[in-house]
Design an enzyme around this catalytic site. Structure first.
Site, short mmCIF file in Angstrom:
data_model
loop_
_atom_site.label_atom_id
_atom_site.label_comp_id
_atom_site.label_asym_id
_atom_site.label_seq_id
_atom_site.Cartn_x
_atom_site.Cartn_y
_atom_site.Cartn_z
N HIS A 1 -9.38 16.55 -9.35
CA HIS A 1 -8.38 15.61 -9.83
C HIS A 1 -8.99 14.22 -9.94
O HIS A 1 -9.13 13.50 -8.95
CB HIS A 1 -7.16 15.62 -8.90
CG HIS A 1 -6.03 14.79 -9.40
ND1 HIS A 1 -5.16 14.14 -8.57
CD2 HIS A 1 -5.63 14.48 -10.66
CE1 HIS A 1 -4.28 13.47 -9.28
NE2 HIS A 1 -4.55 13.66 -10.55
N SER B 1 -2.56 17.24 -12.45
CA SER B 1 -2.06 16.27 -11.47
C SER B 1 -1.08 16.92 -10.50
O SER B 1 -1.00 16.53 -9.35
CB SER B 1 -1.32 15.14 -12.17
OG SER B 1 -2.12 14.55 -13.15
P1 NAD Z 1 -4.07 13.84 -23.22
O1 NAD Z 1 -2.81 14.21 -23.88
O2 NAD Z 1 -4.60 12.47 -23.43
O3 NAD Z 1 -5.23 14.86 -23.64
C1 NAD Z 1 -5.08 16.25 -23.62
C2 NAD Z 1 -6.02 16.83 -24.65
O4 NAD Z 1 -6.03 18.24 -24.49
C3 NAD Z 1 -5.60 16.54 -26.09
O5 NAD Z 1 -6.67 15.94 -26.77
C4 NAD Z 1 -5.29 17.92 -26.65
O6 NAD Z 1 -5.65 18.04 -28.03
C5 NAD Z 1 -6.13 18.81 -25.77
N1 NAD Z 1 -5.63 20.17 -25.74
C6 NAD Z 1 -4.37 20.58 -25.59
N2 NAD Z 1 -4.30 21.94 -25.63
C7 NAD Z 1 -5.56 22.38 -25.78
C8 NAD Z 1 -6.14 23.66 -25.89
N3 NAD Z 1 -5.39 24.76 -25.86
N4 NAD Z 1 -7.46 23.75 -26.06
C9 NAD Z 1 -8.22 22.65 -26.13
N5 NAD Z 1 -7.73 21.41 -26.04
C10 NAD Z 1 -6.42 21.27 -25.87
O7 NAD Z 1 -3.86 14.13 -21.67
P2 NAD Z 1 -4.58 13.45 -20.41
O8 NAD Z 1 -3.83 12.24 -20.02
O9 NAD Z 1 -6.03 13.35 -20.68
O10 NAD Z 1 -4.32 14.53 -19.27
C11 NAD Z 1 -5.03 15.73 -19.20
C12 NAD Z 1 -4.84 16.35 -17.83
O11 NAD Z 1 -5.28 15.43 -16.84
C13 NAD Z 1 -3.41 16.68 -17.47
O12 NAD Z 1 -3.38 17.84 -16.71
C14 NAD Z 1 -2.96 15.50 -16.65
O13 NAD Z 1 -1.92 15.79 -15.76
C15 NAD Z 1 -4.25 15.19 -15.91
N6 NAD Z 1 -4.36 13.82 -15.43
C16 NAD Z 1 -3.97 12.77 -16.19
C17 NAD Z 1 -4.11 11.49 -15.70
C18 NAD Z 1 -3.73 10.30 -16.55
O14 NAD Z 1 -3.55 9.21 -15.99
N7 NAD Z 1 -3.64 10.43 -17.86
C19 NAD Z 1 -4.65 11.27 -14.43
C20 NAD Z 1 -5.06 12.37 -13.69
C21 NAD Z 1 -4.91 13.64 -14.20
#
Ligand code: NAD
Length: 686
Positions: free
Chosen positions: A425, A404
């Site tokens: 994104h 993000s």
């Molecule tokens: P989340 O915490 O729900 O999921 C992240 C996942 O990544 C977890 O299941 C974790 O086990 C896994 N993970 C962590 N380290 C890892 C590794 N080394 N190898 C493999 N898997 C690994 O997070 P999210 O909300 O899904 O966000 C993920 C990305 O998306 C972030 O960069 C976030 O900024 C971006 N994002 C989030 C949103 C939102 O609203 N949640 C919106 C747009 C973008």
């Protein structure tokens, strides 16, 4: 005749072909040519029937919307339809591809409709802030009744040929040789003129109309044109067809030149141009088939659903077995619900799930054409994950990050070949939200960006292209918007007042309800990480920090800007928050004052405009109207208001400048006025 219309004769049948590629849009030239052709047909005693058909891949798939911004040139579509109806000989329409809007109204003006399997028909005018203006609201009810017409016209529904046949909207369906079959069909109708206008007007009971209208108005967000469409459809019961047609035309003309319709056309053109560059490049983009998604959390599982639904093969990888299983369950629950709700056939689910695998083995990503990273928002974690991706992915595969806020150039720099790295994104929930920001990095190859565009198109999403800059496009604008709302809290407004004003304007949710939903702790962590570098002279609102310090992180903790008692669907106003806000104002010596809803909305819009102008100056966004597309498709900005760029252009530079000066004063130190001319830059697409 005009160059857009060709005629030829099949013995006693005249074939009138519309050739206005790519969609045979109903333009002035088309209307004029059709009218000439009908007159020729009528006057030729050797001809007994006529067929109107589309050349190329479709019938008339809509009107030329560009013409809608000017006075419409003669002949108007109702005159063409009147000529068909007045012609004593049979005129039929042969449909394939899409017959939409004016194209479908033309078909309803004919004596019969034959269609090729796969055709869709419909009246999508309401989605453009208008109503059908050439008899759609008067003729369709005479075929399918009031209730169904309200559903179809107010919902802008596209009706498939099989259903249209069942409903009697089309009279004959063929699987091949449309023209040959149409000629046979037209001959069978010689001498049997059959106009929809002569069908007796339908009737519906008041309770049926009320129920259908309520449903339609909900779908249509209570927009004035949807109210009008319902009125026109129900007029059928009390007005003669000629009265009904005249009233419909008058309303259509008024709505067509109104601000809402103009705003919706602005959005339409801004969105359409996003894919225009596709296929024009010399570099051939990679054809993507298999997608690997790293991270099975909120975003990873949502992205997996979006990819599976679009027909891709998907591998989802997570290092944590429980997280992986949770992600897999989320995906299967999503599709099970679709099957249970009748939205998907069970057989299709089996086929779909055959394209899906999950794994915690990095070597499994080797066959992917595109790898999308969606792990924790932490630079060290991203670097470690990209190291694995670099080691295990096919050297030709494209690599995307869903970050993000993090610097994707820095992520790319750690890979062997940064030219294949870019940002994708997605917005949450990824299977629902239309917007995707494609982030072009310094080293990204143009073919990679084109492949990304093609990918988003297949997902059915709306992409905007951003440079790699903090917050990209959408979050940058949103942050400026939220900051302005926090200023107003400090000056005298309360969260519920700001939320109500913005929801009243048309936003899907107010900013404080959104903050409570997404959690206040994430932004708090970010503020803390930036604290050391923040300019102490800039205005800083401490209210969110105070809420976080009190453990109020939003919905998940039962309180934030609002209180969430057990079982409550939405937040309730909390006097404690009022106290925190009043205290913050007092601490700065601010005398609180009252705000009108109009002032709240205006300040928000101006703050957005200013940030957009900054994005243009900094070259984060290429075409300024992309910002309107991003806000409407990713941030709940009301589509019918067009977006801040549209609104700024409607205001004009002079008014904008003086209002921006006022905003700068209200905002205080730290607010940097942008060079506003960027808001008026056009890229030849409007
Ligand atoms: P989340 O915490 O729900 O999921 C992240 C996942 O990544 C977890 O299941 C974790 O086990 C896994 N993970 C962590 N380290 C890892 C590794 N080394 N190898 C493999 N898997 C690994 O997070 P999210 O909300 O899904 O966000 C993920 C990305 O998306 C972030 O960069 C976030 O900024 C971006 N994002 C989030 C949103 C939102 O609203 N949640 C919106 C747009 C973008």
């Amino acid at each position: 005749m005009t160059s857009k219309i060709q005629i030829h004769h099949e013995a006693d049948v005249m074939v009138i072909t519309v050739n206005n590629p790519p969609i045979n849009a109903g333009s002035t030239e088309v209307r004029k040519g059709l009218l000439d052709a009908i007159h020729l047909f009528q006057d030729d005693a050797n001809l007994a029937a006529a067929i109107i058909i589309g050349g190329g891949s479709t019938f008339i798939a809509g009107s030329d919307i560009k013409e809608f911004s000017q006075p419409l040139a003669e002949p108007h579509l109702p005159s063409v339809i009147a000529a068909i109806e007045d012609c004593p000989k049979v005129v039929i329409c042969a449909l394939h591809g899409a017959a939409l809007g004016g194209g479908f109204e033309l078909a309803l003006g004919c004596d019969a409709r034959i269609a090729l399997e796969g055709t869709v028909v419909g009246l999508p005018e309401v989605t453009l802030g208008i109503i059908p203006g050439a008899g759609g609201t008067q003729r369709l009810p005479r075929l399918i009744g009031i209730e169904k017409s309200i559903e179809f016209i107010c919902g802008g529904v596209r009706i498939k040929a099989v259903e249209a046949l069942k409903l009697g909207i089309i009279d004959k369906l063929v699987t091949e040789d449309l023209l040959a079959n149409a000629v046979i069909y037209a001959r069978s109708l010689i001498g049997k003129k059959s106009r929809i206008r002569d069908i007796a007007a339908p009737h519906a009971e008041a309770d049926v109309i009320l129920a259908a209208s309520q449903k339609a108005l909900k779908v249509g967000k209570q927009r004035p044109n949807v109210h009008q469409a319902i009125k026109m459809i129900t007029n059928v019961m009390t007005m003669s067809i000629d009265q009904g047609l005249a009233t419909e035309r008058e309303v259509f003309q008024t709505l067509r030149v109104g601000t809402e319709a103009k705003a919706l056309r602005h959005q339409f053109f801004a969105e359409r141009k996003l894919f225009k560059a596709l296929g024009n490049k010399e570099s051939k983009p990679k054809d993507l088939k298999r997608i690997a998604i790293i991270g099975a959390g909120t975003m990873g599982s949502g992205i997996a659903i979006a990819c599976l639904s679009a027909g891709y093969s998907v591998l989802m990888l997570d290092q944590n077995e429980t997280a992986l299983q949770n992600g897999v369950k989320k995906i299967s629950d999503f599709y099970d619900a679709r099957v249970a709700g009748g939205k998907m056939a069970a057989d299709n689910l089996t086929t779909l799930l055959n394209r899906f695998t999950s794994s915690s083995e990095w070597s499994d990503i080797a066959s992917a054409d595109l790898v999308i990273e969606a792990v924790f928002e932490d630079m060290q974690v991203k670097h470690a994950v990209f190291e694995q991706i670099d080691t295990h992915a096919n050297p030709q595969a494209l690599l995307a990050s869903n970050t993000s806020y993090l610097d994707i150039d820095a992520i790319a720099a750690k890979t062997k070949n940064p030219s294949r790295v870019f940002g994708l994104h997605f917005f949450s929930p990824a299977q629902v939200m239309k917007l995707i920001e494609i982030v072009r990095c310094k080293a990204s190859d143009p073919s990679v960006i084109e492949a990304a565009l093609q990918f988003t198109k297949r997902l059915g999403k709306t992409p905007v292209i951003s440079a790699n800059a903090f917050g990209f496009i959408g979050n940058r604008i949103y942050n400026a918007y939220r900051r302005q709302c926090e200023f107003m809290l400090e000056e005298g407004a309360y969260p519920e007042q700001i939320d109500q004003a913005l929801e009243g304007y048309g936003f899907a949710m107010g900013p404080f309800a959104v903050a409570d939903m997404s959690g206040l702790d994430i932004a708090w962590a970010m503020r803390k990480s930036l604290a050391a570098t923040r300019n102490p002279d800039h205005r800083y609102v401490s209210i969110p920090d105070a809420l976080c310090l009190a453990g109020r992180f939003g919905r998940k903790t039962g309180s934030g800007y609002y209180l969430y008692p057990q079982g409550a669907k939405s937040g309730v106003v909390d006097p404690v928050v009022k106290g925190v806000i009043d205290e913050a104002s007092a601490a700065k010596g601010i005398t609180r004052r009252s705000f009108t809803a109009q002032e709240i909305v205006q300040r928000v819009l101006l703050a957005m405009m200013n940030e957009i102008a900054h994005l243009v100056s900094e070259k984060v966004v290429g075409d300024v109207t992309d910002c309107d597309v991003a806000l409407v498709n990713g941030y709940g900005f009301p589509r019918w208001c067009g977006g801040p760029v549209f609104i700024a252009r409607e205001m004009g530079m002079e008014k904008l400048r003086s209002e921006m000066d006022a905003l700068a004063k209200w905002s205080g130190p730290g607010f940097v006025k942008a060079e506003l001319s960027g808001l008026f830059e056009t890229h030849g697409s409007e």
